[in-house]
Motif scaffolding. Structure first.
Motif, PDB file in Angstrom:
ATOM      1  N   VAL A   1       7.336  -2.584  -0.039  1.00 20.99           N
ATOM      2  CA  VAL A   1       6.966  -3.228  -1.311  1.00 20.99           C
ATOM      3  C   VAL A   1       5.572  -2.787  -1.782  1.00 20.99           C
ATOM      4  CG1 VAL A   1       6.015  -5.336  -0.249  1.00 20.99           C
ATOM      5  CG2 VAL A   1       7.059  -5.451  -2.531  1.00 20.99           C
ATOM      6  N   TYR A   2       4.713  -2.360  -0.852  1.00 21.28           N
ATOM      7  CA  TYR A   2       3.356  -1.945  -1.229  1.00 21.28           C
ATOM      8  C   TYR A   2       3.270  -0.457  -1.572  1.00 21.28           C
ATOM      9  CZ  TYR A   2       2.440  -6.538   0.585  1.00 21.28           C
ATOM     10  OH  TYR A   2       2.485  -7.903   0.785  1.00 21.28           O
ATOM     11  N   ASP A   3       4.366   0.261  -1.408  1.00 19.67           N
ATOM     12  CA  ASP A   3       4.394   1.702  -1.709  1.00 19.67           C
ATOM     13  C   ASP A   3       4.869   1.879  -3.153  1.00 19.67           C
ATOM     14  OD1 ASP A   3       4.757   4.426  -1.900  1.00 19.67           O
ATOM     15  OD2 ASP A   3       6.241   4.562  -0.284  1.00 19.67           O
ATOM     16  N   LEU A   4       3.947   1.704  -4.090  1.00 15.18           N
ATOM     17  CA  LEU A   4       4.319   1.687  -5.517  1.00 15.18           C
ATOM     18  C   LEU A   4       4.860   3.031  -5.963  1.00 15.18           C
ATOM     19  CD1 LEU A   4       1.316  -0.404  -6.839  1.00 15.18           C
ATOM     20  CD2 LEU A   4       3.720  -1.102  -6.816  1.00 15.18           C
ATOM     21  N   ALA A   5       4.220   4.122  -5.522  1.00 19.94           N
ATOM     22  CA  ALA A   5       4.689   5.455  -5.914  1.00 19.94           C
ATOM     23  C   ALA A   5       6.083   5.715  -5.373  1.00 19.94           C
ATOM     24  CB  ALA A   5       3.709   6.520  -5.411  1.00 19.94           C
ATOM     25  N   GLY A   6       6.295   5.324  -4.114  1.00 17.10           N
ATOM     26  CA  GLY A   6       7.604   5.505  -3.487  1.00 17.10           C
ATOM     27  C   GLY A   6       8.686   4.730  -4.207  1.00 17.10           C
ATOM     28  N   ARG A   7       8.344   3.526  -4.613  1.00 19.02           N
ATOM     29  CA  ARG A   7       9.343   2.699  -5.284  1.00 19.02           C
ATOM     30  C   ARG A   7       9.666   3.244  -6.672  1.00 19.02           C
ATOM     31  NH1 ARG A   7      10.318  -2.102  -2.365  1.00 19.02           N
ATOM     32  NH2 ARG A   7      11.288  -3.155  -4.104  1.00 19.02           N
ATOM     33  N   GLU A   8       8.660   3.748  -7.358  1.00 17.97           N
ATOM     34  CA  GLU A   8       8.904   4.324  -8.679  1.00 17.97           C
ATOM     35  C   GLU A   8       9.799   5.558  -8.545  1.00 17.97           C
ATOM     36  OE1 GLU A   8       5.396   4.289 -11.186  1.00 17.97           O
ATOM     37  OE2 GLU A   8       6.183   6.035 -12.272  1.00 17.97           O
ATOM     38  N   ALA A   9       9.530   6.340  -7.485  1.00 20.38           N
ATOM     39  CA  ALA A   9      10.262   7.596  -7.297  1.00 20.38           C
ATOM     40  C   ALA A   9      11.750   7.372  -7.065  1.00 20.38           C
ATOM     41  CB  ALA A   9       9.659   8.373  -6.116  1.00 20.38           C
ATOM     42  N   ILE A  10      12.101   6.236  -6.468  1.00 18.40           N
ATOM     43  CA  ILE A  10      13.519   6.041  -6.135  1.00 18.40           C
ATOM     44  C   ILE A  10      14.258   5.179  -7.157  1.00 18.40           C
ATOM     45  CG2 ILE A  10      13.267   6.374  -3.636  1.00 18.40           C
ATOM     46  CD1 ILE A  10      13.605   3.213  -3.526  1.00 18.40           C
TER      47      ILE A  10
ATOM     48  N   SER B   1       3.639  -6.589  10.037  1.00 20.59           N
ATOM     49  CA  SER B   1       3.934  -5.417   9.182  1.00 20.59           C
ATOM     50  C   SER B   1       2.711  -5.024   8.356  1.00 20.59           C
ATOM     51  CB  SER B   1       5.167  -5.653   8.290  1.00 20.59           C
ATOM     52  OG  SER B   1       4.840  -6.366   7.127  1.00 20.59           O
ATOM     53  N   TRP B   2       1.784  -5.971   8.104  1.00 15.36           N
ATOM     54  CA  TRP B   2       0.538  -5.603   7.429  1.00 15.36           C
ATOM     55  C   TRP B   2      -0.306  -4.720   8.347  1.00 15.36           C
ATOM     56  CZ3 TRP B   2      -0.369 -11.514   6.448  1.00 15.36           C
ATOM     57  CH2 TRP B   2       0.470 -11.940   5.414  1.00 15.36           C
ATOM     58  N   GLN B   3      -0.390  -5.127   9.603  1.00 21.38           N
ATOM     59  CA  GLN B   3      -1.196  -4.348  10.547  1.00 21.38           C
ATOM     60  C   GLN B   3      -0.595  -2.961  10.757  1.00 21.38           C
ATOM     61  OE1 GLN B   3      -3.367  -5.962  13.794  1.00 21.38           O
ATOM     62  NE2 GLN B   3      -2.500  -8.014  13.571  1.00 21.38           N
ATOM     63  N   GLU B   4       0.728  -2.902  10.916  1.00 21.61           N
ATOM     64  CA  GLU B   4       1.374  -1.617  11.211  1.00 21.61           C
ATOM     65  C   GLU B   4       1.312  -0.660  10.014  1.00 21.61           C
ATOM     66  OE1 GLU B   4       4.616  -3.427  14.420  1.00 21.61           O
ATOM     67  OE2 GLU B   4       5.327  -2.089  12.843  1.00 21.61           O
ATOM     68  N   ASN B   5       1.158  -1.208   8.803  1.00 18.54           N
ATOM     69  CA  ASN B   5       1.157  -0.363   7.600  1.00 18.54           C
ATOM     70  C   ASN B   5      -0.186  -0.368   6.875  1.00 18.54           C
ATOM     71  OD1 ASN B   5       4.136   0.515   7.449  1.00 18.54           O
ATOM     72  ND2 ASN B   5       4.273  -1.702   7.767  1.00 18.54           N
ATOM     73  N   GLN B   6      -1.230  -0.878   7.565  1.00 20.65           N
ATOM     74  CA  GLN B   6      -2.595  -0.896   7.008  1.00 20.65           C
ATOM     75  C   GLN B   6      -2.655  -1.485   5.605  1.00 20.65           C
ATOM     76  OE1 GLN B   6      -1.949   2.836   8.206  1.00 20.65           O
ATOM     77  NE2 GLN B   6      -2.007   1.735  10.131  1.00 20.65           N
ATOM     78  N   ILE B   7      -2.078  -2.666   5.448  1.00 20.41           N
ATOM     79  CA  ILE B   7      -2.071  -3.341   4.147  1.00 20.41           C
ATOM     80  C   ILE B   7      -3.344  -4.172   4.014  1.00 20.41           C
ATOM     81  CG2 ILE B   7      -0.790  -4.955   2.688  1.00 20.41           C
ATOM     82  CD1 ILE B   7       0.645  -2.257   3.247  1.00 20.41           C
TER      83      ILE B   7
ATOM     84  N   GLN C   1      -3.967  -5.993  -1.702  1.00 16.06           N
ATOM     85  CA  GLN C   1      -2.577  -5.575  -1.973  1.00 16.06           C
ATOM     86  C   GLN C   1      -1.619  -6.773  -1.918  1.00 16.06           C
ATOM     87  OE1 GLN C   1      -2.698  -2.276   1.018  1.00 16.06           O
ATOM     88  NE2 GLN C   1      -1.359  -1.236  -0.439  1.00 16.06           N
ATOM     89  N   VAL C   2      -1.793  -7.601  -0.904  1.00 13.41           N
ATOM     90  CA  VAL C   2      -0.883  -8.740  -0.759  1.00 13.41           C
ATOM     91  C   VAL C   2      -1.054  -9.701  -1.934  1.00 13.41           C
ATOM     92  CG1 VAL C   2      -0.199 -10.688   0.705  1.00 13.41           C
ATOM     93  CG2 VAL C   2      -0.857  -8.514   1.751  1.00 13.41           C
ATOM     94  N   LEU C   3      -2.310  -9.943  -2.319  1.00 12.53           N
ATOM     95  CA  LEU C   3      -2.555 -10.875  -3.421  1.00 12.53           C
ATOM     96  C   LEU C   3      -2.011 -10.326  -4.737  1.00 12.53           C
ATOM     97  CD1 LEU C   3      -6.207 -11.987  -2.578  1.00 12.53           C
ATOM     98  CD2 LEU C   3      -4.111 -13.351  -2.347  1.00 12.53           C
ATOM     99  N   THR C   4      -2.186  -9.026  -4.970  1.00 17.62           N
ATOM    100  CA  THR C   4      -1.785  -8.431  -6.241  1.00 17.62           C
ATOM    101  C   THR C   4      -0.269  -8.311  -6.350  1.00 17.62           C
ATOM    102  OG1 THR C   4      -3.812  -7.139  -6.190  1.00 17.62           O
ATOM    103  CG2 THR C   4      -2.127  -6.430  -7.762  1.00 17.62           C
ATOM    104  N   ARG C   5       0.347  -7.758  -5.304  1.00 16.80           N
ATOM    105  CA  ARG C   5       1.788  -7.463  -5.378  1.00 16.80           C
ATOM    106  C   ARG C   5       2.649  -8.719  -5.365  1.00 16.80           C
ATOM    107  NH1 ARG C   5       4.924  -4.202  -7.199  1.00 16.80           N
ATOM    108  NH2 ARG C   5       6.244  -3.621  -5.444  1.00 16.80           N
ATOM    109  N   ASN C   6       2.097  -9.826  -4.892  1.00 17.51           N
ATOM    110  CA  ASN C   6       2.890 -11.041  -4.755  1.00 17.51           C
ATOM    111  C   ASN C   6       2.414 -12.158  -5.674  1.00 17.51           C
ATOM    112  OD1 ASN C   6       4.517  -9.993  -2.416  1.00 17.51           O
ATOM    113  ND2 ASN C   6       2.484  -9.904  -1.504  1.00 17.51           N
TER     114      ASN C   6
ATOM    115  N   TRP D   1      -5.784  -9.335  10.638  1.00 15.22           N
ATOM    116  CA  TRP D   1      -4.375  -9.025  10.398  1.00 15.22           C
ATOM    117  C   TRP D   1      -4.190  -8.205   9.117  1.00 15.22           C
ATOM    118  CZ3 TRP D   1      -1.600 -14.461  11.150  1.00 15.22           C
ATOM    119  CH2 TRP D   1      -1.858 -14.914  12.452  1.00 15.22           C
ATOM    120  N   LEU D   2      -5.197  -8.273   8.242  1.00 19.07           N
ATOM    121  CA  LEU D   2      -5.168  -7.541   6.968  1.00 19.07           C
ATOM    122  C   LEU D   2      -6.478  -6.772   6.836  1.00 19.07           C
ATOM    123  CD1 LEU D   2      -3.912 -10.380   4.592  1.00 19.07           C
ATOM    124  CD2 LEU D   2      -2.856  -8.128   4.761  1.00 19.07           C
ATOM    125  N   ARG D   3      -6.407  -5.621   6.161  1.00 22.98           N
ATOM    126  CA  ARG D   3      -7.624  -4.867   5.892  1.00 22.98           C
ATOM    127  C   ARG D   3      -8.494  -5.658   4.915  1.00 22.98           C
ATOM    128  NH1 ARG D   3      -7.740  -0.466   3.077  1.00 22.98           N
ATOM    129  NH2 ARG D   3      -5.551  -0.448   2.457  1.00 22.98           N
TER     130      ARG D   3
END
Lengths: 198, 198
Positions: free
Chosen positions: B86-95, B155-161, B165-170, B196-198
């Protein structure tokens, strides 16, 4: 996560986190063309999608929304009790009281009005008498049979299930889907010839 | 399994067997207190149960049955396209175009009337404009945030979120669940203090 302001919302969030455990409950069916055992959470999704997709074949008087709700709820008790094979009649009888207690515990995590709605839906599904419950139950029986027919009888072979067991335990499918069940019966005889069933 | 008599029923059974593949699509969230990655089929069940459980908080005009249906359908396109964070905006647009094609292929497996219902529900969910779609989308955003808060931000830690990002995307969660989102925001700040979050 610390408690939320608003007890009802906090109870609901706690219930939703408890539901995560259904993803760990394994069934006997394996994914198609894939070795992993299916779990009861993804099965519940598949069952709900089957109900939604088979809506055009629902008998008159069936409320497909309630059938979908039953599909979503029907296995939640397995969080406490685990999954027992549909052909293990003694095992299923033995856990009936435990399942009823699990339903009270799990749906009792929710605020009273919503928890009561869930408990009654689950009880109606288990009783298997209403038109909605009978349509739901027929789909829950049909789905693993179709999965097995597409997967070389995997769970039948692994659990030494006989043709007679499949025909007897799933006869209710024929009341709801007569043409489909007639066709499936032919396929089941072919499956026995292939050695997928005893 | 040989073809059924009755093309519409045969198409529906084929669609249901195709759906089995969603159980193999992995997300970035892991089960609570368990190492395994969640898959999109069991997530769809969890999302549908969250919608059903949170029905008392639905804004006026929301049809919770349609929200449950959207939850069941929303990720089926991932059978063809896979899950993008959900935080990969470019990836989501691409698909986005690939997802639209996947929806036409997959729902096109069904007989015309039912397939069209499913396609329109999925498109409405993706558009995110109707009251039902907005309520559904808020729950889809809320659920992994709550899962992460109960799972040390896995999943935030594993993906360096980052917290931002969490506040904006949600942020849309706050429109539907203002009191809950206010509380979650406080917890997110605590989560950052814990690393747990950057």
């Amino acid at each position: 996560m610390s408690p939320l302001p608003g007890e009802a919302l906090q109870q609901t969030i706690s219930f939703l986190m408890e539901l995560d455990k259904l993803k760990r409950v394994e069934r006997r069916t394996r994914l198609l063309n894939h070795g992993r055992l299916e779990n009861s959470a993804e099965h519940s999704w598949h069952f709900a999608m089957a109900a939604f997709s088979l809506a055009p074949w629902a008998p008159a008087g069936v409320d497909i929304q309630r059938v979908i709700q039953m599909a979503l709820l029907h296995d939640i008790v397995e969080i406490d009790v685990g999954d027992v094979l549909v052909y293990d009649l003694a095992g299923r009888e033995a856990i009936a009281l435990q399942e009823a207690a699990a339903a009270r515990r799990l749906f009792g995590l929710l605020p009273a009005p919503q928890g009561e709605v869930f408990l009654q839906l689950w009880q109606e599904y288990e009783a298997g008498i209403s038109a909605d419950a009978r349509f739901a139950s027929a789909i829950d029986r049909l789905l693993p049979v179709i999965q097995n027919l597409h997967n070389q009888g995997q769970s039948w072979q692994e659990n030494q299930i006989s043709l007679e067991q499949v025909l007897t335990r799933n006869a209710s499918v024929g009341e709801v889907f007569p043409a489909l069940w007639q066709h499936v019966q032919q396929q089941l005889h072919v499956a026995r010839e292939k050695g997928w069933l005893r």
